[in-house]
Write an enzyme that holds these catalytic residues in place. Structure first.
Site, PDB file in Angstrom:
ATOM      1  CB  ALA A  12      46.500  44.412  40.635  1.00  0.00           C
ATOM      2  CB  ALA A  13      51.393  41.303  41.663  1.00  0.00           C
ATOM      3  NE  ARG A  18      50.084  36.146  25.590  1.00  0.00           N
ATOM      4  CZ  ARG A  18      48.920  35.482  25.664  1.00  0.00           C
ATOM      5  NH1 ARG A  18      48.469  35.085  26.834  1.00  0.00           N
ATOM      6  NH2 ARG A  18      48.218  35.252  24.576  1.00  0.00           N
ATOM      7  CB  THR A  84      47.093  32.836  42.488  1.00  0.00           C
ATOM      8  OG1 THR A  84      47.083  31.406  42.454  1.00  0.00           O
ATOM      9  CG2 THR A  84      47.073  33.344  41.061  1.00  0.00           C
ATOM     10  CG  ASN A 230      46.298  37.155  29.860  1.00  0.00           C
ATOM     11  OD1 ASN A 230      46.644  37.639  30.933  1.00  0.00           O
ATOM     12  ND2 ASN A 230      45.594  36.050  29.776  1.00  0.00           N
ATOM     13  NE  ARG A 319      40.917  69.396  24.473  1.00  0.00           N
ATOM     14  CZ  ARG A 319      41.872  70.323  24.438  1.00  0.00           C
ATOM     15  NH1 ARG A 319      41.818  71.289  23.527  1.00  0.00           N
ATOM     16  NH2 ARG A 319      42.862  70.294  25.300  1.00  0.00           N
ATOM     17  CE1 TYR A 352      40.105  74.997  22.517  1.00  0.00           C
ATOM     18  CE2 TYR A 352      41.296  77.075  22.569  1.00  0.00           C
ATOM     19  CZ  TYR A 352      41.004  75.839  23.118  1.00  0.00           C
ATOM     20  OH  TYR A 352      41.616  75.448  24.292  1.00  0.00           O
ATOM     21  CG  ASN A 363      25.155  84.161  18.333  1.00  0.00           C
ATOM     22  OD1 ASN A 363      26.158  83.681  17.809  1.00  0.00           O
ATOM     23  ND2 ASN A 363      23.957  84.039  17.798  1.00  0.00           N
ATOM     24  CG  ASN A 372      43.600  78.638  25.280  1.00  0.00           C
ATOM     25  OD1 ASN A 372      43.989  78.617  24.109  1.00  0.00           O
ATOM     26  ND2 ASN A 372      43.474  77.551  26.002  1.00  0.00           N
TER      27      ASN A 372
HETATM   28  C1  UD1 Z   1      44.618  31.339  37.258  1.00  0.00           C
HETATM   29  C2  UD1 Z   1      44.116  30.156  38.069  1.00  0.00           C
HETATM   30  C3  UD1 Z   1      43.317  29.218  37.151  1.00  0.00           C
HETATM   31  C4  UD1 Z   1      42.164  29.985  36.538  1.00  0.00           C
HETATM   32  C5  UD1 Z   1      42.676  31.215  35.821  1.00  0.00           C
HETATM   33  C6  UD1 Z   1      41.507  32.086  35.409  1.00  0.00           C
HETATM   34  C7  UD1 Z   1      45.723  29.686  39.825  1.00  0.00           C
HETATM   35  C8  UD1 Z   1      46.874  28.847  40.243  1.00  0.00           C
HETATM   36  N1  UD1 Z   1      45.246  29.432  38.624  1.00  0.00           N
HETATM   37  O1  UD1 Z   1      45.527  30.832  36.294  1.00  0.00           O
HETATM   38  O2  UD1 Z   1      42.802  28.132  37.884  1.00  0.00           O
HETATM   39  O3  UD1 Z   1      41.459  29.149  35.636  1.00  0.00           O
HETATM   40  O4  UD1 Z   1      43.520  32.007  36.680  1.00  0.00           O
HETATM   41  O5  UD1 Z   1      41.941  33.148  34.623  1.00  0.00           O
HETATM   42  O6  UD1 Z   1      45.265  30.511  40.587  1.00  0.00           O
HETATM   43  N2  UD1 Z   1      49.141  37.069  40.226  1.00  0.00           N
HETATM   44  C9  UD1 Z   1      49.855  37.783  41.148  1.00  0.00           C
HETATM   45  N3  UD1 Z   1      50.985  37.254  41.665  1.00  0.00           N
HETATM   46  C10 UD1 Z   1      51.436  36.028  41.320  1.00  0.00           C
HETATM   47  C11 UD1 Z   1      50.709  35.297  40.360  1.00  0.00           C
HETATM   48  C12 UD1 Z   1      49.559  35.846  39.840  1.00  0.00           C
HETATM   49  O7  UD1 Z   1      49.457  38.908  41.502  1.00  0.00           O
HETATM   50  O8  UD1 Z   1      52.474  35.618  41.849  1.00  0.00           O
HETATM   51  C13 UD1 Z   1      47.908  37.637  39.686  1.00  0.00           C
HETATM   52  C14 UD1 Z   1      48.002  37.957  38.208  1.00  0.00           C
HETATM   53  O9  UD1 Z   1      48.385  39.296  38.005  1.00  0.00           O
HETATM   54  C15 UD1 Z   1      46.583  37.738  37.739  1.00  0.00           C
HETATM   55  C16 UD1 Z   1      46.087  36.651  38.659  1.00  0.00           C
HETATM   56  O10 UD1 Z   1      46.890  36.678  39.798  1.00  0.00           O
HETATM   57  O11 UD1 Z   1      45.791  38.888  37.918  1.00  0.00           O
HETATM   58  C17 UD1 Z   1      46.088  35.277  38.000  1.00  0.00           C
HETATM   59  O12 UD1 Z   1      47.402  34.920  37.649  1.00  0.00           O
HETATM   60  P1  UD1 Z   1      47.727  34.211  36.273  1.00  0.00           P
HETATM   61  O13 UD1 Z   1      49.193  33.999  36.202  1.00  0.00           O
HETATM   62  O14 UD1 Z   1      47.057  34.908  35.153  1.00  0.00           O
HETATM   63  O15 UD1 Z   1      47.038  32.783  36.520  1.00  0.00           O
HETATM   64  P2  UD1 Z   1      46.515  31.775  35.428  1.00  0.00           P
HETATM   65  O16 UD1 Z   1      47.628  30.891  35.022  1.00  0.00           O
HETATM   66  O17 UD1 Z   1      45.753  32.478  34.391  1.00  0.00           O
HETATM   67 MG    MG Z   2      45.568  34.500  33.744  1.00  0.00          MG
END
Ligand code: UD1
Ligand code: MG
Length: 450
Positions: A12-13, A18, A84, A230, A319, A352, A363, A372
């Site tokens: 989740a980094a 975009r 990744t 994205n 709410r 409210y 009622n 409030n």
């Molecule tokens: C990646 C896959 C690709 C796949 C696609 C599916 C790799 C090299 N490629 O490509 O094969 O088809 O996802 O959507 O794995 N992230 C980090 N740190 C990093 C890089 C990425 O946490 O240094 C996280 C991103 O936040 C994201 C995920 O890894 O959640 C995928 O990274 P992203 O850059 O979107 O990879 P894609 O190019 O889409």
């Molecule tokens: Mg991606």
């Protein structure tokens, strides 16, 4: 046979530039919950299942959300975004603990299901070192392509590194993978960055597995399940897919949706039996709806408990902190917040009710307002059982209306009213016999001489 233990590492980094938002990408909501929380909820849970989330350096909020959703989550910071595989290794310490299965998922893929994680784990039991989730992409551009030879997965080629021939492959990498936990670190540590982007590609794991003479397999799923988010447009597409799923599940559970495509649900909405929801209703997170309740059109409900046989709306706004007892009624243009209404309470029009507790069968007439907020602090309004609040009354909190008390219409109540008392706060009415006729005569004369 004892169940295999698992570690799920969620990446989740992402920067999410975009999205054009100051909110980290994975914290954007679909179906009332963050993208990340959908993934965390689908990942294996319970005994033998652990979870690690890899977050970016300035993303404390992502780490906080991870722990809010899964108190068992550990978090790791990836300081530089080098790919990744590099991201996965940020969680080295967790991986080294040696779970039987190592699962990798992306935090921006909210439609992934728990069943798919299990399907992906199955080949590991039969000796595969790696299982990759694949899908047939309508447009494969940008995805890693799954290179299959003689029915065996031999490599994943990223778009930037793929030959023209390989780019024609439509079977793509979804990003979710399962490694045999005993071999995972050895494989991950061999991944280099000699490629078009100079990144450590997780996808290179496949070729390494092959070189080691081990087995890598593909498990297929639908493109819908692995949509990565994205952009805001993709966020809306995911919302549409999720809403369709939630509506279908609600109807399968017996909820009547008259026009399902107009009703918005949250992933955690709970329904009793024989609930009816009319067209154009929005239900946010944290809502439970009791048996036989009817939600009329154009109502908006967030974090509210709705009892059995409650009628709501049309045009009601419930709410957070609203709790409606069995058989209560909330009518049109009524707003409630942090309000506990016991059974049989009626608030039928234009009111409210906030920071309030209303006893059973009271009622509240049209236009009842609990005042409030004094501009600085919020205060409570307490209304006993069986009270009757006349139309257009302002109840200036803090204030207590006793059980069975009666408030005359138009009153501004600033002092407590005892049980069974009648309180009227308004000027005495004056009536002048013939006054209207005299007034008309004077005005008509004035108009005629103009
Ligand atoms: C990646 C896959 C690709 C796949 C696609 C599916 C790799 C090299 N490629 O490509 O094969 O088809 O996802 O959507 O794995 N992230 C980090 N740190 C990093 C890089 C990425 O946490 O240094 C996280 C991103 O936040 C994201 C995920 O890894 O959640 C995928 O990274 P992203 O850059 O979107 O990879 P894609 O190019 O889409
Ligand atoms: Mg991606």
């Amino acid at each position: 046979m004892t169940a295999r233990s698992s570690l799920t590492v969620v990446l989740a980094a992402g920067e999410g530039t975009r999205m054009r938002s100051s909110l980290p990408k994975v914290l954007h909501p679909v179906a009332g919950q963050s993208l990340l929380s959908h993934v965390l909820r689908a990942a294996p849970h319970g005994t033998g299942a652990s979870l690690a989330v890899v977050v970016g350096p300035d993303h404390q909020a992502v780490a906080d959300e991870s722990r809010r959703v899964r108190s068992d989550a550990s978090t790791f910071v990836q300081r530089e975004r080098l790919g990744t595989a590099h991201a996965v290794l940020a969680a080295r310490e967790a991986i080294a603990a040696g779970a039987d299965d190592l699962l990798i998922a992306f935090g921006d893929t909210p439609l992934i299901s728990a069943e798919t994680f299990e399907r992906l784990r199955a080949p590991l039991k039969n000796g595969a070192a790696l299982a990759v989730l694949g899908f047939r992409a309508a447009d494969p551009t940008g995805y890693g392509r799954l290179v299959v030879e003689n029915g065996r997965l031999v490599a994943i080629r990223e778009q930037a590194d793929a030959s023209a021939e390989e780019r024609k492959i439509t079977l793509c990498n979804a990003g979710v993978m399962a490694f045999d936990g005993r071999q995972a670190l050895g494989i991950l540590d061999e991944i280099g960055n000699a490629n078009a982007k100079g990144e450590y590609y997780l996808t290179d794991a496949v070729a390494i597995v092959r070189e080691k003479g081990l087995e890598a397999v593909v498990i297929e799923t639908s493109e819908d399940e692995v949509r990565g988010i994205n952009t805001k447009a993709q966020l809306a597409e995911a919302e549409a897919v999720l809403q369709a799923r939630l509506r279908k599940a609600a109807m399968e559970a017996g909820v009547t949706l008259i026009a399902p495509e107009t009703v918005y649900l949250a992933a955690d909405t709970k329904f009793g039996r024989d609930v009816t929801i009319e067209p154009f209703v929005v239900i946010g997170p944290g809502v439970s709806i009791g048996d036989g309740a009817v939600i009329h059109s154009f109502s908006h409900i967030v974090e509210a408990m709705i009892g059995n046989k409650v009628l709501i709306g049309p045009y009601a706004r419930l709410r957070p902190g609203t709790s409606l007892g069995d058989g209560s009624r909330i009518g049109n243009f009524v707003e409630t917040k942090a309000a506990i209404l016991e059974e049989g309470v009626k608030v039928n029009h234009l009111s409210y009710v906030g920071d309030a507790h209303v006893g059973a069968n009271s009622n509240l007439g049209a236009g009842t307002i609990t005042c409030n907020y004094d501009g600085f602090l919020k205060h409570k309004t307490l209304i006993g059982k069986g009270a009757f609040i006349g139309t257009n009354s302002s109840l200036v909190a803090p204030v207590k209306i006793g059980a069975g008390a009666y408030i005359g219409s138009g009153s501004v109540i600033t002092k407590d009213v005892p049980d069974d008392a009648m309180a009227v706060e308004r000027s005495p009415q004056s009536v002048r016999e013939g006054g209207a006729a005299r007034y008309r005569e004077i005005k008509m004369k004035a108009k005629a001489t103009k």
